[in-house]
Scaffold this active site. Structure first.
Site, PDB file in Angstrom:
ATOM      1  CB  SER A 182     -11.986  36.270 -23.406  1.00 49.98           C
ATOM      2  OG  SER A 182     -10.991  35.573 -22.913  1.00 49.98           O
ATOM      3  CG  HIS A 218     -10.909  40.015 -21.170  1.00 46.70           C
ATOM      4  ND1 HIS A 218     -11.147  41.060 -20.423  1.00 46.70           N
ATOM      5  CD2 HIS A 218     -10.950  38.869 -20.739  1.00 46.70           C
ATOM      6  CE1 HIS A 218     -11.055  40.704 -19.319  1.00 46.70           C
ATOM      7  NE2 HIS A 218     -10.949  39.402 -19.413  1.00 46.70           N
ATOM      8  CG  ASP A 241      -9.462  35.951 -19.625  1.00 40.38           C
ATOM      9  OD1 ASP A 241      -9.955  36.850 -18.734  1.00 40.38           O
ATOM     10  OD2 ASP A 241     -10.202  35.649 -20.497  1.00 40.38           O
ATOM     11  CG  MET A 301      -6.117  32.496 -15.861  1.00 40.73           C
ATOM     12  SD  MET A 301      -7.201  31.278 -16.029  1.00 40.73           S
ATOM     13  CE  MET A 301      -8.407  31.780 -17.142  1.00 40.73           C
ATOM     14  CG  HIS A 336      -9.292  39.372 -15.632  1.00 42.84           C
ATOM     15  ND1 HIS A 336     -10.187  38.461 -15.812  1.00 42.84           N
ATOM     16  CD2 HIS A 336      -9.046  39.465 -14.493  1.00 42.84           C
ATOM     17  CE1 HIS A 336     -10.944  37.953 -14.791  1.00 42.84           C
ATOM     18  NE2 HIS A 336     -10.000  38.634 -13.791  1.00 42.84           N
ATOM     19  CG  MET A 371      -8.013  35.860 -13.089  1.00 44.65           C
ATOM     20  SD  MET A 371      -9.296  34.922 -14.221  1.00 44.65           S
ATOM     21  CE  MET A 371      -8.516  35.573 -15.820  1.00 44.65           C
ATOM     22  CG  MET A 398     -14.800  37.228 -11.800  1.00 54.33           C
ATOM     23  SD  MET A 398     -13.966  37.416 -13.438  1.00 54.33           S
ATOM     24  CE  MET A 398     -13.943  35.815 -14.079  1.00 54.33           C
ATOM     25  N   GLY A 401     -10.964  30.802 -13.981  1.00 55.98           N
ATOM     26  CA  GLY A 401     -10.222  29.420 -14.432  1.00 55.98           C
ATOM     27  C   GLY A 401     -10.615  28.951 -15.624  1.00 55.98           C
ATOM     28  CG  ASP A 424     -14.204  37.975 -17.677  1.00 51.45           C
ATOM     29  OD1 ASP A 424     -14.515  37.207 -18.673  1.00 51.45           O
ATOM     30  OD2 ASP A 424     -13.026  37.989 -17.176  1.00 51.45           O
ATOM     31  N   GLY A 425     -17.388  36.465 -18.185  1.00 54.12           N
ATOM     32  CA  GLY A 425     -17.793  34.937 -17.705  1.00 54.12           C
ATOM     33  C   GLY A 425     -19.301  34.983 -18.038  1.00 54.12           C
ATOM     34  N   GLY A 426     -19.695  33.771 -18.996  1.00 55.33           N
ATOM     35  CA  GLY A 426     -20.977  33.446 -19.051  1.00 55.33           C
ATOM     36  C   GLY A 426     -21.777  34.530 -19.964  1.00 55.33           C
ATOM     37  N   GLY A 434     -15.942  35.139 -24.464  1.00 52.84           N
ATOM     38  CA  GLY A 434     -14.957  34.309 -25.085  1.00 52.84           C
ATOM     39  C   GLY A 434     -15.684  33.289 -26.043  1.00 52.84           C
ATOM     40  CB  SER A 435     -17.208  30.122 -25.223  1.00 49.91           C
ATOM     41  OG  SER A 435     -16.231  29.518 -24.275  1.00 49.91           O
TER      42      SER A 435
END
Length: 216
Positions: free
Chosen positions: A7, A32, A34, A36, A65, A67, A136, A141, A176-178, A198-199
């Site tokens: 991401s 990816h 994101d 928002m 994605h 949001m 998710m 966010g 997606d996420g974590g 991502g991170s």
């Protein structure tokens, strides 16, 4: 093989073009994006220009994605900008079929995203329109949030739902996420076919090794 989709929300915003090229060279399968709008989520990120930037600097499929609170408007806009996949959230569209069909007609593959507490039953009426399901692993966010452990069970449940379809379809199952080297093996075992990270990837000193650790 598991699809790894870094991401770019976690990339260096001052060097996006370079970061996109670097992540492709490091072995990413997708990018990816994101999106928002500051309404559906408290954060505000990219507009359609990010698709154009990514297409200019990479040949990877673009997993977009959304949001946003108005997917009927923005789904086709991002599809026409060149996104390969455009996913929308259940809560964002009062007429899900119409919104998914609009994305399809605009040239992208539609996806449906579910927040951590969104009932999985929302998937049932939409199978015939979906190419991608996004579960998710955090509340949408912000990048860098801690993984919600119940996500593993939700992945397994959706994987079983897909296996039980009377008319089997090639629907990809994304988380997606974590996602990190700690959670990736659990998610793959549960049935995830696409991992967004991502991170974990962009904070690594070696993008290639980070991607490899998620894949293997």
């Amino acid at each position: 093989m598991t699809i790894i989709a870094p991401s770019i929300l976690s990339a260096d915003p001052g060097r996006l073009a370079e970061e996109i090229q670097a992540i492709e060279a490091a072995g990413a399968d997708w990018l990816h994006l994101d999106i928002m709008d500051g309404h559906f989520t408290p954060n505000l990120t990219f507009g359609p220009w990010i698709v154009e930037l990514a297409k200019k600097n990479s040949k990877l499929p673009l997993d977009t994605h959304l949001m946003v609170t108005d997917p009927m408007t923005y789904g086709p806009i991002f599809a026409k900008a060149g996104a390969d996949f455009v996913s929308i959230h259940v809560e964002s569209a009062p007429h899900l079929h119409r919104a998914l069909e609009a994305i399809q007609k605009a040239g992208a593959k539609p996806g449906l995203a579910l927040n951590p507490l969104t009932p999985l039953a929302f998937l049932e009426p939409t199978w015939d329109l979906l190419d991608l399901i996004v579960l998710m692993g955090v509340n949408p966010g912000w990048a860098g949030q801690s993984f919600i452990p119940q996500t593993e069970d939700r992945v397994a449940q959706v994987a079983q739902m897909l296996a039980n379809l009377k008319k089997p379809r090639s629907i990809l199952l994304e988380v997606d996420g974590g996602v990190s080297n700690q959670t990736a093996p659990l998610l793959k075992k549960a049935g995830a076919t696409v991992l967004v990270s991502g991170s974990y990837v962009f904070k690594a000193s070696d993008y290639s090794q980070a991607i490899l650790s998620l894949r293997d």
